[in-house]
Design a protein around this motif. Structure first.
Motif, short mmCIF file in Angstrom:
data_model
loop_
_atom_site.label_atom_id
_atom_site.label_comp_id
_atom_site.label_asym_id
_atom_site.label_seq_id
_atom_site.Cartn_x
_atom_site.Cartn_y
_atom_site.Cartn_z
N TYR A 15 -5.47 38.05 19.53
CA TYR A 15 -5.32 38.67 20.84
C TYR A 15 -4.47 39.95 20.78
O TYR A 15 -4.84 40.98 21.35
N TRP A 16 -3.35 39.91 20.06
CA TRP A 16 -2.38 40.98 20.14
C TRP A 16 -2.56 42.05 19.07
O TRP A 16 -2.30 43.25 19.30
N ARG A 42 -13.09 36.93 12.59
CA ARG A 42 -12.38 37.89 13.43
C ARG A 42 -12.50 39.31 12.88
O ARG A 42 -12.49 40.29 13.63
#
Length: 334
Positions: A15-16, A42
């Protein structure tokens, strides 16, 4: 003078990580050249981005020619990844909290010092223009004597299985408090409950006591119907509310208060509400700017490793209080 280009690597592409990478890429004379994540799926999103090398082996970043490493991995991995990066001569920005224990944080701070490298922690709200305006109000004395501070950071999720809500959300408000006040709490109390996952608290109330009698209350929750990010400061002259979810009115200064007359009877003051203008810049961008500046100049960043260590110390005080509380409950049951 032409600035030397800085090369960055990011560990953790969940996410970050992409958010930090976007802001690093936006800096002049800086680029993200490597990304590592243990989950190869990812990394598939990077296939169409030329100039970025993707790997499932963080060690490849450490052995590369990058200048700085951003660690956006789970908290349990922060210490080992940051330690390896520092040992390989890299500057390091670690997402909050810095580590999962005081001992680990102390070791990283000392290692960064001996290696002559920058260690920084992702306390993004310390770079918020609204928080910095709030700091000016506190330091100028415009609010008068600070009686108490209340912070609320609640929402529905994101639930985590590796750390509890205290270690996930409270670092934001603890870092804001330490930054605003320039002092550390001496006493802590905590109430926390695990509703959905055994042994992982998802709602918590923290009470922090300071030597001068001031106190602060922090409410954090993953189990709340509304998203609230609010800090209220009660002074004897004025009161102020910082609402991070209201971009047009992030700060409201209330000329309100209560006084005790000679009788003694409490009298109330009701004055105007002031909404100061804030020149807004994305806090994460300012954080990344500070990381790059610190690398180039050698001067400590605002959210230095030492700052991260102090936040971990407070978190550990809270966790110890929670453990002691649980022990007392067990003793009573026996």
């Amino acid at each position: 003078m032409q600035l030397r280009d800085l090369r960055f690597g990011v560990i953790g592409w969940g996410y970050w990580g992409p958010k930090v990478a976007r802001n690093l890429e936006a800096l002049p004379h800086a680029s993200v050249t490597m990304v590592a994540d243990l989950d190869a799926r990812r990394l598939q999103t990077l296939a169409m981005q030329p100039g970025i090398r993707a790997t499932t082996q963080p060690e490849e970043l450490f052995r590369s020619d990058i200048d700085g490493v951003v660690i956006a991995a789970p908290v349990r991995a922060h210490y080992q990844l940051a330690r390896e990066a520092l040992l390989h001569g890299k500057h390091v920005l670690v997402e909050k909290p810095l580590t999962a224990s005081v001992a680990e944080a102390e070791q990283l701070v000392e290692l960064a010092r001996t290696q002559g490298r920058i260690l920084m922690v992702g306390h993004t709200f310390e770079y918020s223009p609204a928080v910095n305006e709030l700091k000016k109000l506190v330091e100028s004395g415009d609010l008068g004597k600070i009686y108490c501070i209340e912070a609320e950071r609640v929402n529905l999720g994101l639930f985590r299985s590796d750390i509890n809500v205290i270690w996930d959300l409270a670092p934001h408000d603890i870092s804001i408090l330490l930054y605003l006040l320039g002092k550390k709490p001496e006493r802590v109390k905590v109430q926390a409950h695990a509703h959905l996952q055994p042994q992982i608290e998802d709602v918590a109330h923290l009470d922090l006591g300071f030597a001068d009698g001031m106190n602060a209350h922090i409410h954090v929750s993953w189990l709340h119907p509304c998203k609230i990010r609010r800090v209220t400061i009660i002074g004897d002259l004025r009161m102020v509310v910082y609402d991070d979810t209201n971009p047009s009115e992030m700060l409201k200064i209330y000329n309100k208060g209560a006084d005790v007359d000679a009788d003694p009877v409490v009298s109330y003051r009701y004055g105007a509400v002031t909404i100061p203008h804030i020149d807004w810049e994305e806090p994460l961008h300012l954080e990344c700017e500070d990381f790059a500046r610190a690398i180039r100049t050698g001067q400590p960043p605002r959210a230095s490793g030492e700052v991260g260590l102090e936040v971990v110390r407070v978190l550990s005080m809270v966790q110890d209080a929670l453990i002691q509380q649980e022990k007392q409950k067990i003793a009573v049951q026996l």
